[in-house]
Enzyme design. Structure first.
Site, PDB file in Angstrom:
ATOM      1  N   GLY A   1       0.807  -1.212   0.000  1.00 45.83           N
ATOM      2  CA  GLY A   1       0.000   0.000   0.000  1.00 45.83           C
ATOM      3  C   GLY A   1       0.831   1.249   0.000  1.00 45.83           C
TER       4      GLY A   1
ATOM      5  N   GLY B   1       0.416   5.399   1.098  1.00 48.55           N
ATOM      6  CA  GLY B   1      -0.390   6.414   1.753  1.00 48.55           C
ATOM      7  C   GLY B   1       0.239   7.778   1.645  1.00 48.55           C
ATOM      8  N   GLY B   2      -0.469   8.763   2.241  1.00 45.93           N
ATOM      9  CA  GLY B   2       0.022  10.124   2.157  1.00 45.93           C
ATOM     10  C   GLY B   2       1.322  10.335   2.896  1.00 45.93           C
TER      11      GLY B   2
ATOM     12  N   GLY C   1       3.643   7.664   3.520  1.00 46.59           N
ATOM     13  CA  GLY C   1       4.651   6.637   3.289  1.00 46.59           C
ATOM     14  C   GLY C   1       4.075   5.374   2.683  1.00 46.59           C
TER      15      GLY C   1
ATOM     16  N   VAL D   1       3.675   1.141   2.609  1.00 46.99           N
ATOM     17  CA  VAL D   1       3.463   0.107   3.610  1.00 46.99           C
ATOM     18  C   VAL D   1       3.856  -1.241   3.014  1.00 46.99           C
ATOM     19  CG1 VAL D   1       1.806  -1.004   5.154  1.00 46.99           C
ATOM     20  CG2 VAL D   1       1.587   1.436   4.648  1.00 46.99           C
TER      21      VAL D   1
ATOM     22  N   ASP E   1      -7.675  12.307  11.055  1.00 48.23           N
ATOM     23  CA  ASP E   1      -7.803  11.736   9.709  1.00 48.23           C
ATOM     24  C   ASP E   1      -8.592  10.429   9.775  1.00 48.23           C
ATOM     25  OD1 ASP E   1      -7.518  11.734   6.971  1.00 48.23           O
ATOM     26  OD2 ASP E   1      -5.547  10.804   6.987  1.00 48.23           O
TER      27      ASP E   1
END
Length: 1002
Positions: free
Chosen positions: A670, A672-673, A675, A677, A821
């Site tokens: 994955g 994300g904003g 970093g 994963v 968030d």
């Protein structure tokens, strides 16, 4: 002879009735009823025998012709299927009252044969199915089928033929959503109209004012909107009016005070505004419930003269001014809850004048003065909560010893003086919260007499003296919080007898002497904070057997070796500022001994020479490697930093190198904003998730290019993209925020953080791996027919679990933690599809030490989840998380994304739901088509909670604590799948153990 026989036959007919059936037939019908309902085993039905007349049966009333006219078996405790077919054969039956039992089965069309019925009461049973046409029952005066499991459309039109109705009670059923039924307008004889929780939508019609005989009008728990119609003031015979849990707006209409007979009024959980002035003439009120609205202004002084008022709930509004001094002093007052307003002045002194008050809840206001002495004698009190006000003075001695009180909450005021010794008489006291005051003196020995005490929080006071040795008698005590006082002396060894303790916090006192070894024997202990004291001696070895989630012994005078079980990376900060401590098992403490032994100059010289030679060799090797590196291909720019620093927060079964070696493309799961994963399967077989955060945006760009195989372009890509990525300082702040937050959190619904691994260029966070991905993926990702969709059972459990996680963040700490968030992609699912709140990169602890604003001056979050207050202010609080969670609930119920093309330009799911609910369309149509029929009532309740959470004004949104309560209540009556099977995402799981027994693979 023949006339005698004829006379005998005529006599029998007179005795046992006639009509369509004789007495023998009626007796048999009732005996069959006895058998089918198992009345043989229920006390009170001994008279139901074959040789007895039906007119002598318990609960049976006959008419003058000795024919059965009334069957009244309410609340007898029997169960079975409703035998309408046979009962409707009773020719004279005018009343059938079987309410408050356990009848099941469908409410069939056979009821239409009971044309003589005047009263039909089947309330509070378990009847199901669709209600048939009722128009043949044109003699009905009472129709009560409330609180069953009926579904489908209700035959509203058939009520047009029931013009004799005086009582119409249909509430608490799962009927299909419908507009307010116009047919009710013609039922002008109604005295009781109960339509609560019948899925009625739209506005309360003006013609409601024409039902002038109404004494009871209940429309609660529906989807009503708009204002309370002015015509309602014509109902001047009303005794009870219930409108709670709708979406009503506006003010109380002028002339509302004309409802002078009103005794019970509940309009709580709406969006009402304005003041209470229209209620000042309702002097017959017994109970007034208006909590969770947007009401303002003062509480009318006339309320102090209401001679029948016993219940008053006005909490969570914007009321100000003083409470009337005589409030509650006339009748046998029961409770008051005016919490979370802006009320001032003193607490009314005489609400317990009659000795019947059970709850006094005035927390979170601006009350001043002292606690009235009269409450010291209020022996009926079970809850006494006055926290978060400006109250002062000495607490009346009798308050501490109230015999029935289970909560005393005095926190965050300016109280002073001691805890009275009478606390030993408070045998029911369960929770005592007195933190953040000026209490002083010693803790009384008698406190052990409060044997039911579970939580004791006296933080931030001025207590002195010693902890009483009698504390060992408190066997139920789970939490002992006494930090930031002036308590001295030794910690009593008897504390080890408090076998239920899970948390001990005695930090920042003047405690001296050793740590009692008995603490290590506490079987449930998981948090111990003894920091900032004067404790001495060695750390007891017994503490090694405790699995601490939090341990802090820092800033004391402890000496000797740290027990081996505690000398691990998870506790690296637990022993700071204890110069006398040592360990041979960790590099974070000085070593206790040298294996080489001795301290001669010769040995030092040899060691110095060896180290010097070794240093020269290292320098030569380093120079060689440096030259070789300069000549290597540019793909080595991603080489691992040798200065990785591991900080452990739990016991680990891996080291940093094993994690670092696994940061590669094939493990990427994955982005994300903050970093990428990775899924990392360790040598031990355990699987963890690793978030990789580049501190340098240029390095991040280069890494992205390199991992895609474009080594030549990696450097130029980094240079080009460096200006478009967030700054390293921002990423660093995110990293610190997430580590600071997660490392201290221990909650089943918050993701576990095992450790952090940092270097100059990058940071790694190692979490538990959640194999079922995120809620977003399960709701919205294309699944190709494989596991991916979620059944309603799973959705509901995810909603409640995620809510509990957020509740813990907002309410489980001294200072609320704001996530900032909240979204479905940050709710991860474990192997049992239980939720974990994740991604605290934007988290912020509110109310920082040293003061300051309680708001976060940033605009974080994700489009579609961001609360509307961001548009007009940067000052946000935990209610912004509540809004975002409301959006998640809407996703769960509707199956829609927060932003969909069908919503329109610049429109989101909150707007879409609001428009559909106010447009007159069926609210059921909002539900995800994958939600089964049996679950729709429960889903609609969850949708109501979502609407409350997404109120435009933050003050109108409930707290997460209230959200959890509402969600739990929404599921309390939810029908569960038969034979205790739960289907989740294509799997079937058996029993209450969740996913332990997999019955069916996808």
């Amino acid at each position: 002879m023949f006339p005698s026989v004829l006379f005998y036959l005529l006599l029998c007919l007179l005795l046992f009735g006639g009509g369509r059936g004789d007495g023998q037939d009626e007796r048999q019908i009732l005996l069959d009823l006895k058998t089918s309902l198992g009345l043989d085993n229920i006390k009170g039905f001994e008279s139901w025998t074959p040789d007895n007349s039906p007119c002598n049966f318990t609960g049976i009333v006959c008419n003058s012709a000795n024919s059965v006219a009334e069957i009244n078996l309410r609340n007898r405790g029997f169960s079975g299927e409703l035998p309408l077919s046979s009962l409707c054969q009773l020719p004279s039956l005018s009343e059938l009252s079987l309410g408050y039992n356990h009848l099941f089965g469908e409410f069939t069309a056979d009821i239409r044969n009971c044309t003589g019925l005047r009263r039909l009461d089947l309330a509070f049973n378990k009847l199901t199915g669709v209600v048939p046409d009722l128009s043949p029952l044109n003699k009905l005066e009472v129709l009560n089928i409330s609180d069953n499991g009926f579904s489908g459309p209700f035959p509203w039109s058939s009520l047009g033929n029931l013009t004799e109705l005086a009582v119409l009670s249909l509430g608490d059923n799962g009927f299909e959503e419908s507009p307010f039924p116009e047919v009710v307008m013609n039922l002008t004889k109604l005295t009781w109209l109960y339509l609560s929780e019948t899925n009625i939508k739209g506005e309360i019609p003006p013609w409601i004012g024409n039902l002038t005989e109404l004494r009871d009008l209940e429309l609660a728990d529906n989807f009503l909107s708009g204002e309370i119609p002015p015509e309602i003031v014509k109902l001047n015979k009303l005794w009870q009016l219930e409108l709670y849990n709708n979406s009503l707006t506006g003010t109380f209409p002028p002339g509302f005070g004309n409802l002078s007979d009103l005794a019970f009024f509940d309009a709580s959980m709406n969006n009402l505004e304005g003041d209470l002035s229209e209620l000042r003439f309702l002097n017959k009120l017994i109970s007034l419930q208006l909590f969770f609205n947007n009401l303002s202004g003062e509480v009318p002084p006339e309320f102090g003269d209401f001679r029948y008022l016993v219940n008053l709930s006005l909490y969570s509004n914007r009321l100000s001014g003083k409470l009337p001094a005589k409030l509650g002093s006339w009748a046998e007052f029961n409770f008051i809850d005016v919490s979370t307003n802006f009320l001032t002045g003193e607490i009314p002194p005489d609400m317990c004048r009659r000795g019947t008050m059970t709850r006094l809840l005035v927390l979170e206001n601006n009350f001043s003065g002292g606690i009235p002495a009269s409450y010291a004698n209020c022996s009926s009190l079970s809850r006494f909560r006055v926290s978060n006000n400006s109250l002062s003075g000495v607490v009346p001695a009798g308050i501490w010893s109230l015999p029935k009180v289970n909560i005393i909450d005095l926190a965050a005021n300016q109280f002073e003086g001691p805890i009275d010794a009478g606390i030993g008489k408070a045998k029911s006291l369960n929770q005592l919260f007195i933190g953040y005051n000026r209490f002083s003196g010693e803790l009384p020995q008698e406190i052990s007499g409060a044997s039911s005490l579970v939580q004791f929080d006296a933080a931030y006071n001025q207590f002195s003296g010693q902890i009483p040795a009698s504390i060992g008698g408190m066997k139920q005590l789970q939490s002992l919080n006494l930090p930031y006082n002036s308590i001295s002396g030794e910690i009593p060894e008897s504390i080890g007898s408090c076998s239920s303790l899970t948390t001990i916090d005695l930090a920042s006192n003047n405690l001296a002497g050793p740590i009692p070894a008995s603490i290590g024997g506490l079987p449930n202990l998981n948090s111990l904070d003894l920091s900032n004291n004067h404790l001495s001696g060695q750390i007891p070895a017994s503490l090694s057997s405790v699995r601490f989630s939090a341990l802090n012994l820092s800033n004391n005078q402890l000496t000797g070796a740290v027990p081996a079980g505690l000398a691990i990376n998870a506790y690296i900060t637990s022993f700071a500022d204890n110069p006398g401590l040592c360990s041979d098992d960790t590099r974070y403490l000085r070593r206790c001994s040298s294996k080489l032994g001795g301290s001669s100059d010769k040995l030092r010289t040899i060691l110095t020479c060896l180290l010097a030679v070794f240093a020269l060799l290292l320098a030569a090797v380093g120079l060689f490697l440096f030259i070789k590196k300069r000549r290597s291909d540019r793909n080595r720019r991603m080489a691992k930093d040798p200065s990785w620093d591991l900080k452990s927060f739990r016991i680990l079964s891996f080291d940093e190198q094993e994690i670092i070696n696994s940061i590669k493309q094939e493990n990427l799961i994955g982005k994300g904003g903050s970093g990428n994963v990775y899924r990392v399967e360790l040598v031990s077989g355990k699987v963890v998730a690793v978030k990789h955060i580049w501190n340098d945006p240029a390095a991040a760009a280069a890494a992205a290019a390199a991992m895609n195989g474009n080594w030549e372009k990696s450097a130029s890509t980094a240079a080009m993209l460096a200006g478009t990525r967030r700054s390293a300082s921002v990423r660093s702040r995110e990293f610190v925020a997430e580590v600071t937050t997660l490392s201290s959190i221990r909650h089943i619904n918050v993701v576990k953080l095992y450790c952090s691994i940092t270097s100059e260029d990058a940071s790694l966070l190692v979490y538990e791996h959640l194999p079922n991905g995120s809620l977003w993926e399960r709701l919205h990702a294309e699944t190709g027919g494989k596991v991916g969709g979620l059944g309603w059972e799973a959705r509901y459990e995810i909603a409640v679990g995620a809510a509990r996680g957020l509740e813990y963040l907002h309410h489980g700490w001294d200072r609320p933690i704001l996530h900032r968030d909240v979204k479905s992609s940050n709710i991860l699912l474990d192997e049992c599809f239980k939720p974990r709140i994740a991604d605290f990169g934007l988290a912020k602890v509110l109310y920082p030490a040293g003061g300051g604003d309680s708001s976060a001056h940033v605009i974080p979050g994700t489009h579609g989840y961001i609360a509307p207050e961001y548009a007009y202010t940067w000052k946000v609080n935990e209610k912004s998380d509540v809004y975002s969670f409301g959006v998640v609930l809407m996703e769960l119920v509707t199956g829609k994304r927060p932003i969909e093309p069908e919503f329109g330009d610049n429109k989101d799911i909150v707007y879409w739901v609001s428009q559909r609910m106010n447009s007159g369309e069926s609210v059921v149509e909002l539900l995800d088509k994958r939600i089964p029929d049996w679950a729709r009532e429960e889903a609609l309740k969850v949708l109501k909670v979502a609407v409350l959470c997404t109120a435009r004004l933050p003050a109108m949104r409930p707290s997460m604590r209230t959200v959890v309560q509402m969600l739990e209540e929404a599921g309390a009556k939810g029908q569960r799948l038969k034979d205790d099977m739960v289907e989740i995402g294509g799997y079937k799981f058996e029993g209450n153990e969740g996913c332990e027994k997999v019955k069916l693979s996808p």
